[in-house]
Design a protein around this motif. Sequence first.
Motif, PDB file in Angstrom:
ATOM      1  N   LEU A  46       0.927  -1.202   0.142  1.00 52.24           N
ATOM      2  CA  LEU A  46      -0.355   0.280   0.125  1.00 52.24           C
ATOM      3  C   LEU A  46       0.833   1.210  -0.018  1.00 52.24           C
ATOM      4  CD1 LEU A  46      -2.691   1.464   0.280  1.00 52.24           C
ATOM      5  CD2 LEU A  46      -2.729   1.036   2.714  1.00 52.24           C
ATOM      6  N   TYR A  50       1.127   3.831  -3.092  1.00 48.65           N
ATOM      7  CA  TYR A  50       0.782   5.017  -2.974  1.00 48.65           C
ATOM      8  C   TYR A  50       1.931   6.153  -3.499  1.00 48.65           C
ATOM      9  CZ  TYR A  50      -0.739   9.487  -0.678  1.00 48.65           C
ATOM     10  OH  TYR A  50      -1.166  10.770  -0.593  1.00 48.65           O
ATOM     11  N   ILE A 136      -4.859  -2.865  -0.340  1.00 52.78           N
ATOM     12  CA  ILE A 136      -5.623  -2.197   0.356  1.00 52.78           C
ATOM     13  C   ILE A 136      -6.627  -3.269   1.169  1.00 52.78           C
ATOM     14  CG2 ILE A 136      -7.487  -0.587   0.814  1.00 52.78           C
ATOM     15  CD1 ILE A 136      -6.736   0.680  -2.087  1.00 52.78           C
ATOM     16  N   ALA A 141      -3.955  -1.081   5.979  1.00 56.85           N
ATOM     17  CA  ALA A 141      -4.009   0.522   6.109  1.00 56.85           C
ATOM     18  C   ALA A 141      -4.044   0.873   7.641  1.00 56.85           C
ATOM     19  CB  ALA A 141      -5.544   0.937   5.619  1.00 56.85           C
TER      20      ALA A 141
END
Length: 361
Positions: A46, A50, A136, A141
């Motif tokens: 993640l 990103y 995700i 997260a």
Amino acid sequence: MKKSIRALGITTGIIAALALGGCGTADTDAVATVYGTEVTVGEAGLYTIYQQAQYEQFYSTYLGTTVDWSQEYDGKTMEDETKESILEQFKKMQIVAAHAADYNVSISEEEEAKIKEAAKKLVEANDEKALKALHISEESATALFKSYYLYNKTSDAMVVDVDTNVSDEEAAQKKMSYVEFSLSGTTDEDGNTVELTDDEKADIKALAESVVSAGAEGMESAVENTDYTVTEATFDEESDTLDSAVYEAANQLKAGEMSSVIETETAYYVVRLDSEFDKEATESKKEEIVSERKTEAFDKIYEGWEAEEDAFVLNEKAWASIRFKDNITLKTTETEEAAEEVTAEAPTETADDEAEETTEE
């Protein structure tokens, strides 16, 4: 004081992707251990995707182009090269976060509730394909948001004792205006550099001398209707943006005085000293000096931790399984409270600089 972890902190980040592919490794597998504690592929994945999205947004917004991650430089693709940088950032975040307790840093129940709410919103904002491809999950997260939060708070605590007092003398900045008359030549229609002739150089020097003749008050008007402009700059004894001869000449002047023509290998210069002490620039320099002190203090502590054998042990195979995705679109909403969404532009900072989220400290 407000702390923030922009977009991947206590905030909702929405990532959508097309042309998705699997990673071949379960998100619950360990991508590394930090002092023996496992960090999952999901958290690293993640974080990585990103960062990819931020790089691509930077290229699109500021360079007006897309990124070819398959392009090779010195035997490495741009993706592999970028992933190396991302890994160093991720490692630093994990190692520093692991030392949070050393500085009495922790996450309160209220802060943890906000983190979990943000993780939940991130999952709800993406479809099943995106969730799988972009690593995700509420678990990944939540883990990443906690790492960011602990990293930021611990980083601050690591440098809290740094001396923030900087004297005017140490930071003093002067201000000057100058005109640069380049001698670099011209470019022909084929893109080749054409060196200036001696006569052309003489004409340029004559123009520079005419600026000197115009005096300090006439400097700007002397270059009107020419290809040259007056540029302002602040400087001190360590400045090196211009040729050293320019600073040497400027340092010999008093406020309001103008130099004669300064000759260097690449240009002629004419300088006017506007201020022997520029208050605004001096205050800015003080902030820069304090920032440098904090960076040095942080680096000294971090480098000691990084050198420890068990600080960060990478699972090379798991890390290699995390790959960039195609056609990523990044949209973020920042929240003062997890339930109150405010649309915001996606940030362009690199991971190390992703500071500020809206959480009261």
